[in-house]
Design a protein around this motif. Structure first.
Motif, short mmCIF file in Angstrom:
data_model
loop_
_atom_site.label_atom_id
_atom_site.label_comp_id
_atom_site.label_asym_id
_atom_site.label_seq_id
_atom_site.Cartn_x
_atom_site.Cartn_y
_atom_site.Cartn_z
N LEU A 1 0.81 -1.22 0.00
CA LEU A 1 0.00 0.00 0.00
C LEU A 1 0.84 1.27 0.00
O LEU A 1 0.59 2.19 -0.79
CB LEU A 1 -0.96 -0.02 1.20
CG LEU A 1 -1.81 -1.29 1.34
CD1 LEU A 1 -2.84 -1.13 2.45
CD2 LEU A 1 -2.48 -1.66 0.01
N THR A 2 1.83 1.35 0.87
CA THR A 2 2.66 2.57 0.91
C THR A 2 3.46 2.73 -0.38
O THR A 2 3.60 3.85 -0.90
CB THR A 2 3.62 2.54 2.12
OG1 THR A 2 2.85 2.40 3.32
CG2 THR A 2 4.43 3.81 2.20
N THR A 3 3.96 1.63 -0.92
CA THR A 3 4.69 1.71 -2.19
C THR A 3 3.80 2.26 -3.29
O THR A 3 4.21 3.14 -4.06
CB THR A 3 5.21 0.31 -2.58
OG1 THR A 3 6.12 -0.15 -1.58
CG2 THR A 3 5.92 0.36 -3.93
N GLN A 4 2.57 1.76 -3.37
CA GLN A 4 1.66 2.27 -4.40
C GLN A 4 1.27 3.73 -4.14
O GLN A 4 1.00 4.47 -5.10
CB GLN A 4 0.40 1.40 -4.46
CG GLN A 4 0.60 0.08 -5.18
CD GLN A 4 1.09 0.26 -6.61
OE1 GLN A 4 0.49 0.99 -7.39
NE2 GLN A 4 2.19 -0.39 -6.94
N ASN A 5 1.25 4.14 -2.89
CA ASN A 5 0.98 5.55 -2.61
C ASN A 5 2.01 6.44 -3.31
O ASN A 5 1.68 7.52 -3.80
CB ASN A 5 1.01 5.81 -1.11
CG ASN A 5 -0.25 5.35 -0.40
OD1 ASN A 5 -1.25 5.03 -1.04
ND2 ASN A 5 -0.20 5.33 0.92
N PHE A 6 3.25 6.00 -3.33
CA PHE A 6 4.30 6.77 -4.01
C PHE A 6 4.14 6.70 -5.53
O PHE A 6 4.09 7.72 -6.21
CB PHE A 6 5.69 6.26 -3.60
CG PHE A 6 6.19 6.81 -2.31
CD1 PHE A 6 6.78 8.06 -2.26
CD2 PHE A 6 6.07 6.09 -1.13
CE1 PHE A 6 7.25 8.59 -1.06
CE2 PHE A 6 6.54 6.60 0.07
CZ PHE A 6 7.12 7.85 0.11
N VAL A 7 4.09 5.49 -6.07
CA VAL A 7 4.18 5.37 -7.53
C VAL A 7 2.88 5.75 -8.24
O VAL A 7 2.92 6.24 -9.38
CB VAL A 7 4.63 3.95 -7.94
CG1 VAL A 7 6.02 3.67 -7.42
CG2 VAL A 7 3.65 2.89 -7.47
N SER A 8 1.72 5.58 -7.60
CA SER A 8 0.48 6.02 -8.25
C SER A 8 0.41 7.54 -8.28
O SER A 8 -0.05 8.13 -9.26
CB SER A 8 -0.74 5.43 -7.53
OG SER A 8 -0.85 5.92 -6.21
N ALA A 9 0.90 8.19 -7.20
CA ALA A 9 0.97 9.65 -7.20
C ALA A 9 1.98 10.14 -8.23
O ALA A 9 1.72 11.11 -8.97
CB ALA A 9 1.35 10.15 -5.81
N ALA A 10 3.12 9.48 -8.31
CA ALA A 10 4.14 9.86 -9.29
C ALA A 10 3.63 9.68 -10.72
O ALA A 10 3.97 10.47 -11.62
CB ALA A 10 5.40 9.03 -9.07
N THR A 11 2.81 8.67 -10.94
CA THR A 11 2.22 8.45 -12.26
C THR A 11 1.37 9.64 -12.68
O THR A 11 1.45 10.13 -13.81
CB THR A 11 1.38 7.17 -12.27
OG1 THR A 11 2.23 6.04 -12.04
CG2 THR A 11 0.66 7.00 -13.60
N GLY A 12 0.51 10.11 -11.77
CA GLY A 12 -0.34 11.26 -12.08
C GLY A 12 0.47 12.50 -12.43
O GLY A 12 0.14 13.22 -13.38
N ILE A 13 1.52 12.77 -11.67
CA ILE A 13 2.35 13.94 -11.93
C ILE A 13 3.08 13.79 -13.25
O ILE A 13 3.19 14.74 -14.05
CB ILE A 13 3.33 14.17 -10.77
CG1 ILE A 13 2.56 14.50 -9.48
CG2 ILE A 13 4.30 15.30 -11.10
CD1 ILE A 13 3.43 14.65 -8.25
N ALA A 14 3.61 12.59 -13.53
CA ALA A 14 4.32 12.37 -14.79
C ALA A 14 3.41 12.63 -15.99
O ALA A 14 3.82 13.26 -16.97
CB ALA A 14 4.85 10.93 -14.83
#
Length: 567
Positions: free
Chosen positions: A137-150
């Motif tokens: 869950l915490t890992t996806q919190n980082f990469v899903s947010a990073a996906t939106g910004i990218a």
């Protein structure tokens, strides 16, 4: 309503606005590949990551390649989260002995965290092991947010570049977002939360004796690190079931202020990043102004509705102000402010139960999500959602003056308008379609805790929140059923990727176009007239699409409450 309450709201907004420029400027330097004060430490790590993964940071991608890379990465994240949940009883760091998560709930949760929704049909402390919370869950919190910004940065490049074929490199944008933006901010935020009293450990659950002499089991865990990124990344999933109303998760007034500030911080600052990357900061401020107007109106209405409360109480000689479902520590002001911020930002964390708000107070969060991720919205996804609305607004302006619309020198033609409308209209199709089925099918109705219009609002909010990738809920619904786990998962996928793909197609079309110099007939997009037009288009589209559903739920419930009717 009190003067103190309005002052708290004003201070919050002032602090948020003051941070827009420094953080927005920093992110612009990161995404333009310029040196920052963190470069001496992070640049060697960034280079090492590229070498280890075989990424050529100088090679950019066509919009289709960029989008496919994102989809593959997100699919891998979904599979990882699903597998960890199903196998958590065999994995380490499980002091409470949590069993494997059922398949339908694991599917819903994996989709939820992969899409940056963080909808929870489970109680964190009673369902997920420490390993699942951290590795999945915490890992996806980082990469899903990073996906939106990218994805947002790719769209910004489409407006900023002329006659190009590429929109950037997804792997580079993802890495830089995570390494230079999300990790440093989360580290500072997590340390602050630990200082305030939020647990960050791997210890077992603790038995305590209450003042009444009863025994209570207190859960522990690596909470501060997850809470920091859930707020900054507009994720919202609570480490505990009751989310940020739990003292462990939100222990002090200072932690409450900063947690709600984190919700909007990056999303708001990205408007300034946009202005700097398109070489006209006024454009970013115009978008920030439109978002701020909608935000402040929502706060004012929600605060007024909750302070006015229920006339039934006044008739009994009691204070009508609505404290039901709210933490006494935070009161009406901070509950209303959080509710509006979290639904404006597609965050979904709560410090009060929206199901217990008054009809109009609960309608504000509902409307915020219905409008799409545009009032600040999720990190990245909020601004690209607003830019879709900008395309529609400029199309309307072009119709009114009889000339081809343009924005930032790029002509807005049929393809861009079609892609923008497709992305905008897919949301109500999912929100209203799934709600309609759920309020007539027996296995949908059986999950509603309330009769009448409030029960309808509960079902409507469930699919609005999941399609809008928000994650907050009207707490009266029992969402952990086969029907709601599966349909909710589908709604989250539709709300995320059926918006992203048309948006990226629009980016691919725009980046190939020349930039046309401004002329006497160019509609200025940095002034009050443009802001008014944009806000007007948003309100009109939202009203035309959603008012019938709102009339069946919170609107009729409000008038029934005024007439002192009970259900």
């Amino acid at each position: 309503m009190t003067l103190n309450g309005w002052l708290q709201i004003a201070i919050y907004f002032a602090v948020l606005t003051a941070l827009v420029v420094p953080i927005g400027r920093y992110m612009a330097r990161v995404f333009e590949g310029e040196r920052t004060f963190l470069s001496p430490v992070l640049r060697p790590i960034e280079t090492l990551l590229y070498r280890a993964s075989g990424v050529n940071e100088t090679r950019e991608q066509h919009w289709i390649t960029y989008t496919v890379a994102m989809l593959i990465f997100n699919a891998a994240g979904f599979l990882l989260v699903y597998a960890i949940q199903r196998l958590q009883n065999f994995l380490p760091f499980n002091p409470a002995g949590q069993s494997a998560v059922p398949s339908d709930l694991a599917f819903n949760t994996a989709v939820s965290f992969a899409t940056n929704t963080n909808w929870q049909n489970y109680g964190g402390e009673s369902t997920m092991s420490y390993f699942t919370q951290m590795a999945a869950l915490t890992t996806q919190n980082f990469v899903s947010a990073a996906t939106g910004i990218a994805l947002l940065i790719a769209l910004i490049r489409a407006f900023a570049r002329a006659s190009a074929n590429t929109v950037g490199n997804f792997w580079v944008d993802l890495t830089r977002t995570t390494l230079y933006v999300l990790l440093p901010l989360s580290l500072v935020a997590a340390l602050f939360l630990v200082w305030q009293g939020v647990p960050q450990n791997l210890g077992g659950y603790v038995d305590a004796t209450t003042l009444e002499g009863a025994k209570q089991t207190l859960s522990q865990g690596p909470a501060a690190s997850q809470i920091a990124i859930k707020q900054l990344g507009t994720n919202g999933g609570g480490f505990w079931n009751a989310n940020s109303s739990v003292p462990y998760e939100n222990p002090t007034p200072l932690s409450n202020f900063l947690e709600v500030l984190y919700i909007l911080l990056i999303a708001a600052a990205l408007t300034h990043t946009f202005g700097r990357m398109v070489k006209d900061e006024r454009q970013g401020w115009a978008l920030y102004a439109a978002m701020s107007i909608l935000f402040l109106v929502g706060v004012a209405v929600c605060y007024w509705a909750e302070a006015a409360g229920n006339p039934h109480f006044a008739a009994l000689g009691l204070d009508p102000a609505n404290m039901e479902g709210k933490e006494v520590r935070f009161g009406i002001t901070n509950s209303a402010l959080w509710a509006v911020a979290t639904t404006d930002a597609s965050n979904g964390s709560v410090n009060a139960m929206h199901d217990s708000f008054t009809a109009l107070g609960g309608m504000v969060p509902l409307v915020n999500i219905m409008l799409g991720e545009i009032i600040f919205g999720g990190v990245g996804s909020g601004l690209y959602g607003m830019l879709l609305m900008v395309v529609v607004a400029m199309f309307v302006a072009g119709l009114m003056v009889g000339r081809t619309p343009e924005y930032l020198g790029k002509k807005i033609e049929a393809k861009e308008v079609k892609m923008a409308m497709l992305a905008i209209l897919i949301l109500p199709l999912s929100m209203l379609g799934f709600t309609a089925a759920s309020v007539v099918l027996p296995f949908g109705v059986s999950s509603m805790a309330n009769a009448g219009p409030h029960g309808f609002s509960e079902a409507l909010y469930l699919f609005v929140s999941q399609t809008g990738n928000n994650g907050s809920a009207f707490a009266g619904m029992t969402g952990n059923t086969l029907w709601y786990n599966i349909t909710g998962g589908v709604a989250m996928l539709v709300g995320r990727y059926f918006v992203i793909i048309p948006m990226m197609a629009m980016a691919g079309s725009l980046v190939a176009k020349k930039i046309v110099p401004a002329s006497a007939g160019t509609f200025p997009t940095h002034g009050a007239l443009f802001v008014g037009l944009l806000v007007g288009v948003i309100v009109i589209i939202g009203g035309l699409v959603y008012f019938p559903a709102l009339a069946l739920g919170p609107v009729v419930e409000h008038f029934a409450m005024q007439a002192k009717m009970l259900f």
